[in-house]
Design an enzyme around this catalytic site. Structure first.
Site, PDB file in Angstrom:
ATOM      1  CG  ASP A  11     -23.298  10.377  -7.132  1.00 30.65           C
ATOM      2  OD1 ASP A  11     -22.128  10.742  -7.302  1.00 30.65           O
ATOM      3  OD2 ASP A  11     -24.117  11.003  -6.421  1.00 30.65           O
ATOM      4  N   GLY A  12     -21.791   6.140  -7.047  1.00 25.79           N
ATOM      5  CA  GLY A  12     -21.338   5.414  -5.873  1.00 25.79           C
ATOM      6  C   GLY A  12     -22.219   4.214  -5.583  1.00 25.79           C
ATOM      7  N   PRO A  70     -26.137   0.008  -6.942  1.00 25.80           N
ATOM      8  CG  PRO A  70     -25.967  -0.454  -9.209  1.00 25.80           C
ATOM      9  CD  PRO A  70     -26.652  -0.918  -7.962  1.00 25.80           C
ATOM     10  CE  LYS A  71     -26.020   8.890  -3.588  1.00 31.30           C
ATOM     11  NZ  LYS A  71     -26.457   9.831  -4.635  1.00 31.30           N
ATOM     12  CD1 TRP A  72     -29.802   3.275  -9.316  1.00 31.98           C
ATOM     13  CD2 TRP A  72     -29.218   3.679 -11.426  1.00 31.98           C
ATOM     14  NE1 TRP A  72     -29.628   2.065  -9.929  1.00 31.98           N
ATOM     15  CE2 TRP A  72     -29.263   2.286 -11.235  1.00 31.98           C
ATOM     16  CE3 TRP A  72     -28.883   4.181 -12.687  1.00 31.98           C
ATOM     17  CZ2 TRP A  72     -28.977   1.377 -12.254  1.00 31.98           C
ATOM     18  CZ3 TRP A  72     -28.601   3.287 -13.699  1.00 31.98           C
ATOM     19  CH2 TRP A  72     -28.643   1.911 -13.488  1.00 31.98           C
TER      20      TRP A  72
END
Length: 359
Positions: free
Chosen positions: A186-187, A39-41
């Site tokens: 965020d992606g 996950p994009k934190w």
């Protein structure tokens, strides 16, 4: 360890500051078998150095963050090995959801306010890479090996320390990409399993949501070089019929900045007459920018009659999360059609579902 200390962190194979590894944007989840997906934190990038009692939190631009997050120092001392360096994201979660705007409030010059916010909106750490353990430098090791060692280090941690999930499965990555946005993420980040840790290099990949929306252009700011339009100020109508500022479109070429200035010129005549933002005291004046005291925040109004289609990634508290990109003018659209209903809002989920996902 204070922010301005110059003491060396004994026992570590290298010293701060360290520039973090970066990622370049790609469209869609790459169809490659050598990638691990995370996950994009949405937080503050941080390199954590721990050597005995000394703890140093370094930001992406190598400035120390330790004084702004005092509540993280003791958990790092209590749960981490005596000598360790790891890459992570500092986040703030409220009601089981990431809150980036609350995280931004934590950067404050007053120690009393920092301490108050540390209690009111405490931060967490989500780790995703290991740079050193004991006297061993892991930066030249492939990511798969670094990840395995990181899992050992974080095997028994408790909040506020966390380990980000990871998968090689493209189907799971796609599910994360869709679902985790509902928790404020965020992606995705895609990391080659065999690559070393390359400081300040865009050796990783990031996959972000890309969407478009039609917005009313209600004003603009002059570019920082004094020539042409630097950014367009965007608005959307809420349920009460009020035009709310939702962000800006920017990153125009030099030629396009000049063209926009000419295109908008007819809309500047009597622009403040009945303008929905006429009461803003910053109109045409220099205001102080929160992060850059010398930045000119004055704006020039235009009659809110034109509509622009813009590309955006996500929203935060009713505004575009990042600077948008203008795609085109929409002469076929009426400003009244530019409402919040067109925005693609993710289905909310709890942050706990991200930290410990099924599968």
């Amino acid at each position: 360890m204070s922010d301005d200390t110059s003491d060396e962190l004994a026992g570590l194979p290298f010293q701060p500051p360290i520039k973090p590894m970066l990622a370049k944007a790609v469209v869609g989840i790459p169809d490659r078998t050598d990638l691990l997906f995370e996950p994009k934190w949405d937080g503050f990038r941080c390199i954590v150095f721990r050597s005995g009692a000394q703890v140093h939190l370094g930001s992406r631009n190598s400035k120390p963050l330790t004084r702004y997050f005092p509540e993280l120092v003791d958990p790092i001392r209590d749960q981490m090995p005596d000598c360790v360096v790891f890459d992570c994201e500092i986040i703030v979660a409220i009601d089981n959801h990431l809150e980036f705007d609350q995280l931004q409030q934590r950067i404050h010059p007053a120690e009393s306010r920092v301490n108050m916010l540390a209690e009111k909106t405490p931060a967490d750490i989500v780790a995703f890479d290991l740079l050193a353990l004991g006297d061993r430098d892991f930066r030249a090791s492939p990511f798969a090996e670094r990840r395995a060692a990181l899992e050992d280090v974080f095997a028994n941690v408790v909040a506020p320390l966390h380990l980000t999930p990871v998968t090689r499965d493209h189907a799971i990555a796609q599910t994360w990409f869709v679902d985790f946005e509902g928790a404020g993420l965020d992606g995705l980040i895609a990391k080659p399993a065999t690559e070393p840790y390359a400081e300040n290099k865009r050796s990783q990949l990031k996959v972000k949501h890309i969407r478009s929306a039609d917005a009313v252009v209600a004003g603009y700011r002059i570019h920082k070089d004094g020539n042409g339009v630097g950014s367009l100020m965007l608005g959307l109508f809420d349920d009460n019929g009020d035009l709310r500022n939702v962000g800006v479109a920017a990153s125009f070429t030099k030629v396009r900045r000049a063209e926009l200035l000419e295109e908008l010129a007819p809309l500047t005549e009597n622009a403040l007459d009945d303008h929905p933002w006429a009461s803003w005291n910053e109109a045409g004046a220099q205001q102080q920018h929160r992060w850059n005291a010398g930045k000119d925040m004055g704006w020039l109004p235009v009659r809110p009659e034109w509509v622009a289609e813009v590309k955006y990634g996500s929203t935060l508290n009713g505004r575009f999360r990042e600077v948008t990109k203008m795609l085109r003018w929409r002469p076929d659209k009426e400003p009244a059609q530019c409402t919040f209903e067109q925005l693609d809002e993710p289905v909310p989920i709890g942050l706990d579902k991200v930290l410990e996902p099924d599968g």
